[in-house]
Scaffold this motif. Structure first.
Motif, mmCIF file in Angstrom:
data_model
loop_
_atom_site.group_PDB
_atom_site.id
_atom_site.type_symbol
_atom_site.label_atom_id
_atom_site.label_comp_id
_atom_site.label_asym_id
_atom_site.label_seq_id
_atom_site.Cartn_x
_atom_site.Cartn_y
_atom_site.Cartn_z
ATOM 1 N N VAL A 1 -30.930 -67.494 -49.000
ATOM 2 C CA VAL A 1 -29.636 -68.019 -49.175
ATOM 3 C C VAL A 1 -30.112 -69.797 -49.653
ATOM 4 O O VAL A 1 -29.594 -70.577 -49.789
ATOM 5 N N LEU B 1 -22.354 -62.600 -42.586
ATOM 6 C CA LEU B 1 -22.910 -63.376 -43.338
ATOM 7 C C LEU B 1 -21.727 -62.926 -44.708
ATOM 8 O O LEU B 1 -20.962 -64.086 -45.291
ATOM 9 N N SER C 1 -27.603 -73.786 -45.101
ATOM 10 C CA SER C 1 -28.416 -73.146 -45.674
ATOM 11 C C SER C 1 -29.845 -72.722 -44.715
ATOM 12 O O SER C 1 -30.622 -71.750 -44.920
ATOM 13 N N ILE D 1 -29.420 -71.148 -41.729
ATOM 14 C CA ILE D 1 -29.307 -69.874 -41.809
ATOM 15 C C ILE D 1 -30.894 -69.058 -41.850
ATOM 16 O O ILE D 1 -31.223 -68.319 -41.852
#
Lengths: 820, 245, 237
Positions: free
Chosen positions: A27, A162, A199, A202
């Motif tokens: 990611v 996700l 990102s 995450i």
């Protein structure tokens, strides 16, 4: 059946954790273009914090698991992600491949250093699995722990969440859009930086989660082991080609299962002792294999590069001069240094010699090698085994082995030197003959029996060079098509492989050399019991065992000789071909350059240099262990600091090595001396001391790693200014002052610290003055009427013109505004 | 005599067909031009020709040799030279070194001698032809685009190629430079070098080319002499879009 | 026409140290369709990127409705009603058609409006909502990118090589849409290499060669000069 279930469940659980970690990695990579080497270290750091909150009473008692989890994953990790993106990683998009590697490596070392700093004492920290070790349920005859169950459920839930985020929310869709076309995202009215930030959040949450989940499987918390465990997930990320999330997820599971089934087949490594460490190495073996098999992008040219590294090539004459100055300086230092400092300095020089291999490979040829110390370790190991190995029986058999190696090595290296057939064979044969004579005559290895010597022989060094060179070729051969990040990862995988399979190898190797029958075998323990006592050399009747100064000078001479060889190389046709390959592979191929041969050659040569450096370095240290000084993390640190120093320059290698081996230790020393001198400020000085010791290299990397020309380039600018005619008085003053200070120190008017505190600022200040002096001269030298016509007008030029025509810059701006 | 023969070249990127069954021949000793609107696939065709890109279908012949499966550096050895539209110089080397390294690379695979005197002679000659003698010690990142194109040309010349592919050599050059460039091309051609040229500057193409191929949407839409091409309505349509009204 | 929608004053810019545009002046009023023509490498796309603020000019000023855009980021420009459809890739190939529409909502218009306008206008897209945009035909991809111009209600539309790689009939259809948008008062700046298609709808045109607008005028006046500019029938040298 029971075993099948048990091992499958274990594999699924580990695989789920790998999947979580690797999905996080992908990611961040897709939205920011940065391969986050620090991913594993972030997971490790989160695991430590979680342990601290959950199991230690130090920070406000033992928190309940859900609260501790929530705190780590919803507060600590996101904050880390935000800090990383907004302070460190932002603005790296256009940076060079090397910089993009170095900064995350620096961050990784920072986390490792920080963790070591916070959790200093050697207490054993044992995280318990969820609901304890005894909480399990039964499937058939197999027991499945609650922890395993939770892990698998969490992984599946996360994958679904996700998926939901990325395809069903505008935020998620925008994140994917950023991957497709960042400019178009802007034109649509969204700021891609926000997606990048998200990102990173995450990614860092997923890394943290993986770290927390995997830590109970390790027993006691260990910084490096935990970091490496998450690193295992890299293979899964590459399996998904760093962009495909479902494939990445599957890859993680597959790797987990592979590890688990291997444990089953091999009886947890007991069945084949040689391969006992393979269970922890399988993921990196898979990583290497995937990288090699993966189809490569086609050749591209330099036009995609937006940055410029301008390494000037040195000429030979001035290199010889500087080499002499360097050796003389080191000799001049020996009488005034305490032997502790002499040791620190020689340690730095040892690393510098190894770093020279990176100057050749990365600086000159543009190929990235993250395993410099693995080759160095192999070199040290070879030299040890040759000289003091338990039962190495040297003789004609061994000499012939060395000759064969020499033949192969010289062929690999020299075939790219433009030698036509006859000349090539002649050169290779001469080198092989030289090796044969050297090994068999010079050190009297024709005798039989145990060749246990008290000293490191020259032929030992030669053998170290040969073997590490050949190993380098063996690594390069499959990985030859890889470039940039992928080559970095392949060599990284190799470094981990060496860490586990070589340094932790406890088996005895027996070689039966053909055609030289009876008794001329080689038998030795690969890495004894995790430590090898390296001998010091003995040359020209100098006893290096008890003479640290002599050792220091020897290292300085070796460094200078190898450097001069590199300078010669750089100025030769071979060096120009390396530059061509680095600058534009597409043009090089079009001009008829066989790049595979050239790459193999330079890789082999660099590995050989690293091996030689490793043997010398180890000999200076007197001992190497399985966990120091040639491990993968130390290799990364050295790579990073050499980039900081300036990987395109010999000087860069010197700075990198000295920074790593000497500077941070000396600085630490300095602060601890201060803390004993001024006890009331003890807390402050201890803090600074610890800071340099634990975080020094990482901070240097983060702070300076962006400048792809390195410190060396700046030093050259300074010295160039100092060498200019106008600066003669400054230069002469500096030299006289330096010698005076040196003399004062020799006659003990000054102590070591005062010497250092006087000389370093002196050099700095004089170069600064000279530089300033020269700059003003240059500015005036430009015909100012032509600025803006012939040259693009820069701000300094503008203000310069303004001052020439007697206007304040601000006034013009005011005037313009009025006109509008 | 045919120097280069491309037959049935097809290249697909994903679902997009960049080149569709293209046949092109360049005869020995000719200056052949390849023109076409932006995105027509000209550079792709060059990449296929010198081996940086493998076609999905089709074969390539160089003289009598089939070079479809050869890597770029082997094609160079056959005598195929090339310059790039987006400059592919070696910025860490000087102008002279850029040319020198090409000569040295050639020295490694050519049958002739590769001693330094020979290499120096070759480099000097290439710099002479391209009028770069005075710029030899400059860093290539410091020189203007027009000159940089000449460096790429000089670099190819020391290879002594039988066929030279030039990818938009005039872009970034001013009118004077372009006209000098045209003179250089003509004199090289007189010495027997075949030239295959992609160019947007029609003044150059129309002036030097014997024969012109026109590429549009990856397909060959016309071929002929300069006069034929200039009068060809299909070509004018390709450039200006469908007929108005 | 009091204040022009878009105004360029003496724009000078380039890549690295190499100048590409040498002093461009241009104005665009409400309802204008300005066709910027010229051969490849003349600097057309660069100029468009200056307008969309993707390239910072070295010198000169971009004004939208009289206000200087200095320091405004491209994403902010998109929110105040400047819609840019870049060359070739006006869409996200790895997102589905409906996800592409979701991306358009960043400009401030709600999804329902964009969807209804798009699918009304291009019914063939409504059957392919779940299809990846990269797998659409070239014409459908360009329709999808035009959907942003239609659906987000911009004041200024910047179009780069709309016709590239498309069949003439589709190009014609797309330019009819452009003409309709202009009738609603939008100012349109079109960069085109394929000149004839756009000259049919344009209200003004300019030829950009070597970083300078060498002539400017009505489409009819310019058409004759074009063949020269492209094919060099009366070549120099």
């Amino acid at each position: 059946m029971t075993e099948l279930i048990t091992f499958t469940v274990v594999g699924l659980a580990i695989g789920s954790i790998y999947s979580i970690a690797s999905v996080g990695l992908v990611v961040t990579y897709t939205t920011s273009g940065i391969f986050n080497f620090a991913h594993g270290a972030i997971g490790m750091f989160a695991a430590f914090i979680y342990w601290q909150l959950r199991w230690d009473s130090g920070w406000g008692g033992e928190w309940p698991a859900p609260i501790a989890m929530a705190f780590v994953l919803l507060v600590v990790s996101p904050v880390l992600g935000i800090l990383l993106q907004s302070i460190v990683m932002k603005g790296l998009e256009g940076a060079s491949e090397t910089t993009k590697l170095v900064i995350p490596i620096a961050v990784m070392l920072a986390f490792i250093g920080l963790t070591n700093w916070i959790w200093q004492d050697f207490e054993s920290r044992i995280p318990e699995p969820f609901f304890g070790r005894d909480s399990k349920w039964q499937l058939g005859d197999a027991f499945i722990t609650t922890h395993q169950t939770i892990v698998v459920i969490v992984a599946i839930t996360l994958a679904l969440l996700l998926k939901l985020l990325l395809s069903n929310t505008r935020t998620g869709i925008t994140m994917r859009a950023v991957v497709d076309n960042q400019d178009l995202v802007r034109l649509n009215g969204s700021n891609p930086n926000f997606s990048a930030l998200l990102s990173w959040i995450i990614g860092s949450v997923l890394a943290g989660l993986a770290g927390i989940l995997i830590s109970p499987l390790l027993g006691s918390l260990n910084v490096l082991a935990l970091t490496l465990l998450v690193v295992n997930a890299y293979a899964a990320a590459i399996f998904g080609r760093l962009k495909n999330l479902p494939l990445t997820f599957m890859g993680g599971i597959a790797i987990g299962l592979a590890v688990s089934y291997w444990n089953w087949i091999s009886g947890t490594g007991r069945k084949w002792p040689w391969l006992s460490e393979l269970r922890s190495t399988i993921p990196v073996v898979i990583l290497f294999a995937i990288l090699v098999v993966l189809p490569q992008e086609r050749l591209r040219g330099s036009s995609i590069k937006k940055y410029r590294e301008s390494f000037k090539s040195p000429d030979i004459k001035s290199s010889v001069l500087w080499g002499l100055i360097f050796i003389l300086t080191v000799i001049g230092l020996t009488p005034i240094l305490e032997s502790k400092w002499e040791f620190s300095l020689s340690k730095g020089l040892g690393f510098s010699i190894i770093a020279l291999s990176m100057v050749l490979l990365t600086g000159y040829a543009g190929e990235i090698n993250l395993a410099p110390l693995a080759f160095a370790g192999i070199g040290a190991l070879s030299a040890y085994q040759f000289d003091v190995g338990t039962t190495v029986e040297t003789g004609a058999g061994f000499a012939s082995l060395a000759t064969a190696l020499a033949l192969l090595l010289s062929f690999l290296i020299l075939s790219a030197f433009g030698l036509k057939r006859k000349k090539l064979w002649f050169s290779c044969a001469s080198f092989a003959l030289f090796t044969l004579v050297f090994v068999s005559l010079f050190d009297g290895t024709t005798g039989t029996g145990i060749a246990s010597r008290e000293s490191m022989s020259l032929s030992g060094l030669l053998v170290a060079t040969l073997i590490s060179g050949i190993v380098g070729a063996m690594v390069a051969l499959p990985a030859i098509r890889l470039r940039g990040l992928y080559l970095g990862l392949a060599t990284f995988a190799f470094a981990i492989f060496v860490d586990k399979m070589v340094y932790k190898q406890r088996q005895t190797l027996s070689l039966n050399i053909p055609f030289f029958g009876d008794g001329e075998d080689i038998t030795f323990n690969i890495f004894n019991n995790g430590a090898l006592n390296m001998p010091r050399p003995e040359l020209l009747n100098i006893d290096f065992r008890n003479n640290q100064a002599a050792m220091l000078i020897l290292l300085a001479i070796c460094f200078t000789l190898i450097s001069l060889m590199l300078v010669l190389l750089k100025n030769s046709s071979y060096g120009r071909q390396l530059s061509a390959m680095k600058d534009s592979p597409a043009a090089s191929a079009t001009l008829g350059l066989n790049m595979l041969r050239l790459k193999l050659s330079v890789f082999t040569l660099a590995a050989a240099i690293a091996g030689l450096g490793g043997a010398l370095h180890a000999s200076n240290l007197r001992a190497i262990q399985e966990d120091a000084p040639f491990t993968v993390f130390e290799g990364l640190a050295l790579f990073m600091l050499t980039v900081v120093g300036g990987i395109g320059y010999i000087t860069g290698a010197l700075i990198g090595g000295i920074l790593y081996g000497t500077a941070f230790l000396v600085m630490g020393d300095f602060w601890s001396k201060l803390s004993t001198d001024w006890e009331s400020f003890d807390w402050l000085f201890t803090f600074v001391h610890d800071f340099f010791l634990f975080l020094g290299p990482a901070v240097a990397g983060i702070g300076l790693g962006r400048n792809s020309n390195g410190i060396a380039a700046q030093i050259f600018e300074g010295f160039k200014a100092l060498g200019a005619k106008k600066s003669r008085p400054i230069l002469i003053t500096t030299i006289i002052l330096s010698i005076t200070i040196w003399a004062l120190r020799i006659f003990n008017f000054l102590d070591g610290w005062t010497f250092l505190l006087l000389v370093l600022p002196l050099l700095l200040v004089s170069t600064l003055i000279a530089d300033k002096h020269q700059k003003t001269e240059q500015e005036i030298a430009i015909a100012w009427e032509l600025i803006g016509i012939e040259n693009q007008m820069s701000e300094t030029h503008q203000s310069f013109i303004d001052s020439m025509v007697g206007l304040e810059t601000a006034n013009i701006k005011e005037g313009e505004r009025e006109l509008q | 005599m045919t120097q280069l023969e491309l037959s049935g070249i097809t290249v697909r990127f994903g679902g997009h067909t960049a080149l569709n069954n293209v046949d092109i021949t360049v005869s020995t000793g000719s200056i052949t031009g390849l023109i076409g609107p932006n995105g027509a696939g000209k550079t792709t065709l060059f990449n296929v020709t010198n081996g940086l890109l493998r076609p999905n279908e089709g074969t390539l012949k160089f003289g009598d040799a089939d070079m479809t499966a050869l890597s770029p550096y082997r094609r160079a050895k056959l005598g195929l030279g090339r310059t790039f539209q987006r400059l592919e110089l070696f910025p860490s080397l000087t102008v002279r070194e850029n040319v020198q390294v090409a000569a040295e690379i050639r020295g490694e695979w050519s049958s002739g001698s590769n001693n330094s005197a020979n290499i120096k002679k070759n480099v000097d000659r290439a710099l002479e032809i391209t009028n770069l003698r005075d710029s030899g010690s400059k860093n290539v990142s410091e020189i203007p685009t027009g000159k940089a194109r000449l460096v790429e040309l000089a670099r190819s010349l020391v290879q002594e190629p039988k066929l030279l592919l030039l990818d938009e050599p005039a872009s970034g050059q001013n009118d004077n430079e372009t006209s000098e460039f045209a003179d250089i091309l003509r004199s090289l051609n007189k010495e027997g070098m075949s030239i295959f040229l992609v160019e947007h500057d029609m003044s150059l193409v129309m002036n030097v080319c014997d024969k012109i191929f026109v590429l549009d949407f990856g397909s060959l839409i016309a071929e002929g002499t300069t006069a034929e091409i200039q009068g060809n309505p299909v070509v004018i349509d390709a450039y200006l879009g469908g007929k108005s009204g | 026409m009091d204040k022009p929608l878009l105004q360029l004053d003496n724009i000078l810019t380039g890549y690295g140290t190499i100048p590409v545009l040498h002093g461009i002046d241009l104005t665009l009023a409400e309802g204008d369709i300005y066709a910027l023509l010229g051969p490849n490498g003349g600097g057309k796309s660069t100029l468009l990127k200056v307008c969309s603020r993707q390239i910072e000019p070295w010198k000169g000023n971009v004004k939208v409705a009289g206000r200087s855009m200095e320091g405004v980021a491209p994403e902010e420009l998109a929110k105040v009603g400047v819609c840019t459809i870049p060359e070739g890739k006006g869409i996200f190939p790895n997102l589905t058609v409906s996800e592409n529409l979701v991306m358009m909502t960043h400009s401030g218009t709600d999804l329902a409006t964009i969807e209804s306008i798009t699918y009304d206008r291009f019914p063939q897209l409504s059957n392919k909502r779940k299809q990846l945009a990269g797998t659409l035909s070239g014409g459908e991809q360009q329709m999808l990118s035009m959907a942003r111009a239609l659906g987000t209600n911009p004041k200024i539309l910047l179009l780069d090589e709309l016709s590239m790689g498309l069949a003439p009939i589709i190009v014609k259809e797309l330019y009819e849409i452009v003409a309709q948008l202009a009738e609603q008062g939008i100012g349109v700046l079109v960069v085109e290499q394929f000149a004839r298609t756009v000259l049919g709808v344009a209200t003004r045109a300019g030829i950009l060669i070597n970083g300078k607008i060498i002539s400017e005028g009505s489409p009819n006046e310019l058409e004759d000069q074009l063949s020269d500019a492209y094919l060099g029938t009366k070549g120099k040298i």
